[in-house]
Scaffold this active site. Structure first.
Site, PDB file in Angstrom:
ATOM      1  N   ASN A 155      -3.340   4.099  -3.895  1.00 37.10           N
ATOM      2  CA  ASN A 155      -3.754   2.752  -4.312  1.00 37.10           C
ATOM      3  C   ASN A 155      -5.179   2.679  -4.837  1.00 37.10           C
ATOM      4  OD1 ASN A 155      -1.846   2.279  -1.636  1.00 37.10           O
ATOM      5  ND2 ASN A 155      -1.315   1.010  -3.393  1.00 37.10           N
ATOM      6  N   PHE A 207       0.881  -1.176   0.000  1.00 34.90           N
ATOM      7  CA  PHE A 207       0.000   0.000   0.000  1.00 34.90           C
ATOM      8  C   PHE A 207       0.914   1.221   0.000  1.00 34.90           C
ATOM      9  CE2 PHE A 207      -2.414  -3.511   1.430  1.00 34.90           C
ATOM     10  CZ  PHE A 207      -3.720  -3.286   1.062  1.00 34.90           C
ATOM     11  N   CYS A 208       0.969   1.939  -1.110  1.00 35.00           N
ATOM     12  CA  CYS A 208       2.078   2.855  -1.331  1.00 35.00           C
ATOM     13  C   CYS A 208       1.629   4.246  -1.753  1.00 35.00           C
ATOM     14  CB  CYS A 208       2.992   2.302  -2.429  1.00 35.00           C
ATOM     15  SG  CYS A 208       3.260   0.540  -2.327  1.00 35.00           S
ATOM     16  N   THR A 209       2.597   5.162  -1.725  1.00 35.84           N
ATOM     17  CA  THR A 209       2.421   6.486  -2.299  1.00 35.84           C
ATOM     18  C   THR A 209       3.587   6.747  -3.244  1.00 35.84           C
ATOM     19  OG1 THR A 209       1.320   7.325  -0.303  1.00 35.84           O
ATOM     20  CG2 THR A 209       2.235   8.954  -1.820  1.00 35.84           C
TER      21      THR A 209
END
Length: 348
Positions: free
Chosen positions: A284, A123-125
């Protein structure tokens, strides 16, 4: 469907707890060790030094992750186990996993499963921004469900071919795919998981035809593409095993793109050159879905201002600020392929 709901609910609870942990300042900053791999060498030679350093931590991580996922996804785990014996389209993918498993004394089937869990549970930015001089800066936070045990499995790896430098990647030990990497003078790429798909659908796509695992294809692009335009084309055309966001940065003003992918096609490309802003940001979810991390990240970028953008301020003022940085964050990195420079923080 039941597993997908359980998985998302589980992560929501974890992320809420993780944000509290992040705000409390419970973790420290670390700098991982840098390793070298030459793609012309055999897999055991390449992975040997890294696995010797991380074998115990890798075994513990695999045992914990497989045990937990088996509780909520037994049918999916079984389908991936079956696939581990049937995959023939990617012999190098399988052979590299086998080499790592042998070095670390882990069952091949379990490490095979873990390679797909890495891709489904991040779960990223990711941010691509342009400073006032036209330099492109790529910011990236990698958040993972098992942050406490995965954070210590990250490493810098410099990849070579016949002794010639190719690219740098931030590697999760045990995974043969790459989620973050950059090629000096050419481009950088990060992967954000897209909240669609499931273990079962990934297996079906791989067994149906030459649908590449998303991280393994990113590694292929870093190895073989020589320019931003070539990377953009390759990331757009290949059939994949899962939905994904590929975030691509270049070296010239305006070179930045968020490529929204389904397994079989591109659904949308958002380019920095066509944006009304000096940055583009992706978490996401698609643009029609509210994301607190995306909204707060954009707010912090606006407050920073293009005139204050540097590698250091991207790391300090954007990536290290809640909720972009949270208790699930494994590492934060800001890099520029054009400037051939990077800044990195590993959190645990």
């Amino acid at each position: 469907m039941k597993f997908k709901v359980q998985s998302k609910m589980l992560f929501a609870v974890f992320l809420a707890f993780a944000t509290i942990v992040a705000i409390s300042g419970a973790r420290e900053v670390h700098e991982p060790k840098t390793y070298k791999m030459d793609i012309t060498h055999d897999h055991k030679t390449n992975w040997g030094p890294l696995i010797r350093d991380k074998a115990e931590a890798l075994r513990f991580a695999i045992q914990t992750i497989i045990k937990d996922y088996s509780r909520v996804a037994k049918p999916a785990i079984k389908s991936i186990l079956d696939a581990s014996k049937a995959v023939t389209d990617f012999p190098e993918f399988s052979e590299e996993i086998k080499a790592i498993a042998a070095l670390a004394s882990i069952r091949y089937e379990e490490l095979f499963i873990a390679n797909f869990l890495y891709e489904l549970s991040t779960f990223c930015t990711s941010i691509v921004a342009q400073d006032e001089q036209g330099n492109i800066i790529h910011g990236r936070n990698l958040d993972y469900f098992y942050q406490p045990i995965i954070a210590n499995l990250t490493a810098h790896v410099d990849f070579y071919k016949n002794g010639e430098y190719l690219f740098r990647a931030e590697v999760i030990v045990g995974s043969v795919g790459i989620l973050t990497g950059y090629k000096p003078g050419a481009f950088g790429i990060s992967i954000n998981e897209r909240h669609r798909g499931s273990f079962t659908s990934i297996v079906q796509y791989i067994l149906r035809g030459k649908n590449w695992p998303v991280g393994y294809w990113l590694r292929h692009v870093l190895t073989n593409a020589d320019s931003y335009d070539e990377a953009l084309e390759m990331l757009s055309e290949q059939k994949l095993a899962a939905p994904v966001y590929y975030i691509l940065s270049g070296v010239k003003a305006g070179e930045g793109a968020i490529i929204t992918r389904s397994p079989l096609k591109v659904e949308f490309v958002r380019k920095l050159s066509e944006s009304k802003s000096w940055y583009i940001i992706q978490t996401n979810s698609d643009d029609d879905v509210t994301s607190e991390r995306k909204e707060k990240g954009a707010k912090h970028l606006d407050e920073l201002g293009q005139n204050n953008l540097t590698l250091d301020t991207m790391l300090e003022k954007i990536l290290s600020v809640s909720p972009t940085m949270n208790g699930a964050t494994i590492y934060s990195t800001a890099y520029s392929s054009g400037l051939n420079s990077s800044n990195y923080r590993q959190w645990y």
